[in-house]
Design a protein around this motif. Structure first.
Motif, PDB file in Angstrom:
ATOM      1  N   LYS A  45       0.838  -1.215   0.000  1.00  0.00           N
ATOM      2  CA  LYS A  45       0.000   0.000   0.000  1.00  0.00           C
ATOM      3  C   LYS A  45       0.867   1.257   0.000  1.00  0.00           C
ATOM      4  O   LYS A  45       0.575   2.233  -0.702  1.00  0.00           O
ATOM      5  N   LEU A  46       1.935   1.215   0.779  1.00  0.00           N
ATOM      6  CA  LEU A  46       2.843   2.362   0.824  1.00  0.00           C
ATOM      7  C   LEU A  46       3.585   2.532  -0.498  1.00  0.00           C
ATOM      8  O   LEU A  46       3.872   3.659  -0.917  1.00  0.00           O
ATOM      9  N   GLN A  47       3.911   1.434  -1.159  1.00  0.00           N
ATOM     10  CA  GLN A  47       4.550   1.518  -2.474  1.00  0.00           C
ATOM     11  C   GLN A  47       3.626   2.174  -3.495  1.00  0.00           C
ATOM     12  O   GLN A  47       4.067   2.980  -4.315  1.00  0.00           O
ATOM     13  N   LYS A  48       2.346   1.821  -3.447  1.00  0.00           N
ATOM     14  CA  LYS A  48       1.363   2.470  -4.337  1.00  0.00           C
ATOM     15  C   LYS A  48       1.318   3.970  -4.070  1.00  0.00           C
ATOM     16  O   LYS A  48       1.241   4.787  -4.994  1.00  0.00           O
ATOM     17  N   LEU A  49       1.348   4.320  -2.781  1.00  0.00           N
ATOM     18  CA  LEU A  49       1.292   5.732  -2.400  1.00  0.00           C
ATOM     19  C   LEU A  49       2.529   6.472  -2.904  1.00  0.00           C
ATOM     20  O   LEU A  49       2.442   7.601  -3.395  1.00  0.00           O
ATOM     21  N   LEU A  50       3.699   5.825  -2.815  1.00  0.00           N
ATOM     22  CA  LEU A  50       4.938   6.490  -3.218  1.00  0.00           C
ATOM     23  C   LEU A  50       4.985   6.749  -4.725  1.00  0.00           C
ATOM     24  O   LEU A  50       5.397   7.823  -5.161  1.00  0.00           O
ATOM     25  N   VAL A  51       4.582   5.772  -5.541  1.00  0.00           N
ATOM     26  CA  VAL A  51       4.666   5.975  -6.999  1.00  0.00           C
ATOM     27  C   VAL A  51       3.656   7.014  -7.486  1.00  0.00           C
ATOM     28  O   VAL A  51       3.783   7.534  -8.602  1.00  0.00           O
ATOM     29  N   LYS A  52       2.664   7.342  -6.650  1.00  0.00           N
ATOM     30  CA  LYS A  52       1.718   8.414  -6.992  1.00  0.00           C
ATOM     31  C   LYS A  52       2.155   9.767  -6.425  1.00  0.00           C
ATOM     32  O   LYS A  52       1.580  10.797  -6.769  1.00  0.00           O
ATOM     33  N   SER A  53       3.172   9.748  -5.555  1.00  0.00           N
ATOM     34  CA  SER A  53       3.615  10.959  -4.865  1.00  0.00           C
ATOM     35  C   SER A  53       4.240  11.962  -5.836  1.00  0.00           C
ATOM     36  O   SER A  53       5.117  11.617  -6.635  1.00  0.00           O
ATOM     37  N   TYR A  54       3.801  13.188  -5.758  1.00  0.00           N
ATOM     38  CA  TYR A  54       4.358  14.242  -6.615  1.00  0.00           C
ATOM     39  C   TYR A  54       5.824  14.497  -6.271  1.00  0.00           C
ATOM     40  O   TYR A  54       6.660  14.715  -7.154  1.00  0.00           O
TER      41      TYR A  54
END
Length: 578
Positions: A45-54
């Protein structure tokens, strides 16, 4: 919990990069800790969040287009560089799905006369790979084996060298010095993808990059195996594929009577196996060869040999000289008298009768001397300052690499050879040399009577002026993502911004926690805290920062009701995602 990541500026050159690094690193540290504690679902879940992070997108773009040495190398689209405006536009559009383009084949000559193929992705694909690497690396840093050192943050060839020295210095050993044949080109895609545990969208991107194919002089070739050398993510994928080799040997040959039976130290696709018994070394070779088969790999026969650290031995009816070369150094034990002898370990050490030494290998010395010779030869008619400017980085870089081993005699010998060649260089320019003619190119500088120096004072560096310093080996279990900045701030090879602040605050606070007054120890986990929370008007500057133990930081946060962790991105936020 929903994390809001917004654009902070419209001008690329005005971006607060320290903040970008901190925000990205906060997520990376949480991925590391989730993976370390076995919370794989949370890590994904955190990996998904990171690749979407500006912020992560900005950092990936900067790494590829500004920091990377190959930033001006074009892919099949011919684009070599992009403008700051294009970088910002790319950060906004990077989330859109785009199919991976084929790699551009480039051939790199090797010292032995062969050529090594590189596969160069487009800038867009390199940026996407850098973004995925930001998400994958902390997860695998929590899993990687302690004795693997190649292409990992906070680790270097010097750590591998130092670990080998520590492993052999107390006794004599047999060595399996091995190299994996065409490692990057032969890795089985199916095996690699089955090993990667990440969100399906990220795995689909990795599959695309592996299957993208190669363009070589306008001819398209499919890629059925291998991770392309030249891709940003390729070294990490190779490490993932090879992870488990060290554990295999540890499980097959566990410690016996508190003594190591076999130890593997790996740097990328090169590794050594150390054991006190020849039969164990031979069994290790067979076990590793079998383990490599499902990955699609095999040992390179010409570069794989069994030897002994001290004595000549006979292997397969061939006599093998003592010592071995690894990463440009020669590791060997030399018989010596009692005053120079090494000692056994333990509480009652005994004299060994030999000493373990690491020196630059003959091959590395010759390659460097030939390079210096070639530069002098190609600058026969060039001004003296041009020759010095070309030689100085070569000499400095080579000496820095070898300054952690026994190199003083080698440095002096190379200086002598270089001086002879420079003297010949002056003769080729002004005829038969005389003292008057030589003073145009050589000056007296301190203790040196013949310093190669221009009239304006630009001086050629010498090898011997490089000091010999011993390398402190990185801890096997340590990672820059573990949050132990007390430890990482003391090491020079970390690339993050936070340790610089930690080092400053440690010095400012004289090594003590501002809340409990206790000294920090190397095992403490520390947090950077705002003395006055930013929500109450505090500023993000040194005079408003303090270093606290993690438990002290939690107490302060609970007491004053602030949440500096959320504001600054320094600390962990261990709450579950919705």
């Amino acid at each position: 919990m929903k994390t809001s990541i917004t654009k902070t500026t419209d001008t690329w050159n005005a971006i607060n990069w320290a903040k970008v690094q901190r925000k990205t690193f906060k997520l990376q540290k949480r991925i590391y800790q989730a993976s370390l504690s076995g919370q794989n679902a949370k890590a994904r879940k955190l990996q998904k969040l990171l690749v979407k992070s500006y912020y992560a997108k900005l950092l990936a773009i900067r790494k590829v287009t500004q920091d990377n040495q190959g930033k001006k190398t074009a892919g099949v689209d011919g684009i070599k560089s992009i403008t700051p405006r294009q970088r910002l536009e790319l950060a906004q559009n990077l989330s859109k799905h785009q199919k991976a383009k084929p790699l551009r084949r480039k051939w790199i000559p090797k010292p032995n006369g062969e050529k090594r193929p590189l596969g160069i992705p487009t800038i867009n694909d390199r940026i996407r790979q850098a973004l995925v690497k930001l998400a994958l690396e902390p997860q695998w840093e929590a899993r990687f084996e302690g004795e693997s050192y190649g292409f990992r943050p906070g680790r270097s060839a010097h750590d591998a060298m130092s670990r080998i020295f520590q492993s052999i210095k107390h006794s004599e050993y047999y060595i399996l010095d091995a190299d994996i044949s065409k490692c990057f080109d032969q890795i089985n895609h199916k095996y690699l993808l089955s090993k990667i545990d990440c969100p399906s969208t990220i795995k689909a991107q990795i599959r695309q990059w592996l299957k993208a194919g190669v363009m070589d002089n306008g001819i398209f070739e499919t890629t059925k195996a291998g991770t392309p050398q030249g891709g940003v993510i390729s070294p990490l994928l190779a490490n993932i594929a090879l992870d488990g080799m060290i554990r295999l040997i540890e499980q097959k040959f566990p410690h016996k009577n508190a003594r190591v039976q076999a130890k593997v130290i790996r740097y990328a696709d090169d590794f050594v196996v150390i054991s006190p018994r020849l039969e164990i070394i031979q069994q290790c070779q067979i076990a590793i060869e079998e383990w490599l088969k499902p990955i699609g790999l095999e040992l390179k026969t010409s570069k794989t040999r069994i030897c002994h650290t001290l004595r000549k031995i006979e292997v397969n009816d061939e006599k093998v000289e003592p010592g071995f070369d690894f990463l440009g150094w020669n590791f060997r034990q030399y018989p010596v008298g009692k005053h120079q002898s090494g000692k056994t370990g333990g509480t009652k050490p005994k004299l060994l009768g030999f000493k373990s030494l690491i020196k630059p290998s003959k091959k590395a010395i010759k390659a460097h001397a030939d390079k210096v010779k070639e530069v002098i030869k190609t600058h026969k008619t060039a001004p003296q300052y041009a020759l010095i400017k070309r030689l100085n980085p070569i000499i400095k870089g080579w000496c820095n690499y070898h300054s952690k081993v026994v190199s003083k005699e080698t440095f002096s010998s190379l200086d002598n050879v270089t001086w002879q060649r420079l003297r010949a260089w002056t003769v080729s320019r002004c005829g038969k040399a005389s003292y008057k003619k030589l003073t145009k190119y050589f000056k007296k500088n301190g203790n040196r009577a013949w310093s190669f120096e221009t009239q304006e004072g630009l001086r050629l560096l010498t090898h011997a002026e490089t000091p010999i310093t011993r390398h402190v080996t990185v801890r096997p279990e340590a990672s820059p993502y573990d949050g132990n900045w007390t430890y990482w701030s003391t090491r020079k090879d970390t690339s993050h911004d936070i340790p610089k602040r930690v080092a400053f605050l440690l010095k400012k606070q004289k090594g003590k926690c501002n809340l409990c007054g206790q000294y920090f120890t190397p095992d403490d986990i520390v947090e950077i805290d705002h003395i006055q929370p930013t929500t109450l008007g505090g500023k993000d500057e040194y005079k408003n920062l303090q270093l606290l133990h993690r438990h002290c930081h939690d107490i302060k946060t609970a007491t004053d009701g602030s949440n500096n962790s959320k504001e600054t991105g320094y600390s962990d936020d261990n709450r579950q995602l919705d």
